[in-house]
Scaffold this motif. Structure first.
Motif: not given
Length: 197
Positions: A144-147, A180-188
Motif C-alpha cells: 500500500s502507499d499514499s496517493l 497477476a498484478v492488481m492495483v486498486a485506488v481508493d483512499d490510498g
C-alpha cells in the motif's frame, strides 16, 4: 539483529512523519483499514518479509498471520526499537534495493506506505525487483502507499517524497516480471503481484 551496508543518503523524514507513523491512530488505521483490504483472499504463506516497517505500525498485525516474519529496516535506531518491541520478528538493518537474503527466501513480501519515501522511480524499481527475487515461485507481494496529492507533498515538506503513480505501477510490476498484478485506488493505493510458479 543482523547488519548490512546501508545507504543513509536515500531517505529523509520530517517530524510530521515521525509523529504520525509512530502514533496509535496510524497503527489502528493500517491494521483496521489497509491491511485487511490488501490481504483479503491472499495466502501470505508461512514466511514473510516486511520492507521498511519503520516504527512497526503493520508489524504486529502481520506477525500474527504468518509463522515467521522478517523485517528489513534501513534506519538502525528504528530497527533496534522494532526488535525490542517484537522479539519474534527477525529484524535486519539493510538496504531494500540490495537485499542480503538468498533467492526464493519468502512466501510473501509486504511494503506498507514506504515506497513514496524512496527518492527515485529507479530505486523504487530496484526494491520491487529485489522483492521479486526473494519471493519463492508462486509467492505474493502485497503493498500500500499514499496517493500523489498537494496534501501529501505539504505533509512531507523538507523530506523525501516521491509518490507512486498508480497507473504506472501496474506496468512497472509487469515489466519487472510480476504476474497477476492488481492495483486498486481508493483512499490510498493498494497492490498485489505474484511471482510466476
Amino acid at each position: 539483529m543482523a547488519t548490512a551496508a546501508v545507504d543513509r543518503s536515500v531517505t529523509r523524514v520530517n517530524s510530521n512523519h515521525d509523529e504520525l507513523c509512530g502514533s496509535p491512530e496510524w497503527a489502528a488505521y493500517l491494521q483496521e483499514e489497509v491491511l485487511p483490504t490488501v490481504t483479503a483472499g491472499v495466502d501470505l504463506g508461512q514466511v514473510m518479509l516486511e520492507i521498511g516497517p519503520g516504527p512497526g505500525a503493520a508489524t504486529g498485525w502481520l506477525c500474527q498471520r504468518v509463522r515467521q516474519l522478517a523485517a528489513l529496516e534501513r534506519d538502525e535506531p528504528a530497527a533496534a526499537a522494532l526488535a525490542a518491541k517484537f522479539p519474534r520478528v527477525q529484524v535486519t538493518v539493510g538496504d531494500a534495493a540490495r537485499m542480503s537474503y538468498p533467492d526464493c527466501s519468502f512466501d510473501s513480501v509486504g511494503s506498507f506506505t514506504m515506497l513514496h519515501h524512496v527518492p527515485t522511480t529507479t530505486l523504487q524499481n530496484q526494491i520491487l525487483a529485489e522483492a521479486l527475487r526473494v519471493l519463492r515461485p508462486g509467492g505474493v507481494m502485497v503493498g500500500s502507499d499514499s496517493l500523489p496529492s498537494n496534501e501529501l507533498h505539504q505533509f512531507h515538506e523538507g523530506d523525501t517524497c516521491h509518490p507512486v503513480e498508480p497507473a504506472a505501477l501496474l506496468v512497472r510490476l509487469q515489466t519487472l516480471g510480476f504476474a497477476a498484478v492488481m492495483v486498486a485506488v481508493d483512499d490510498g493505493l493498494t497492490f498485489t503481484a505474484r511471482k510466476a510458479e
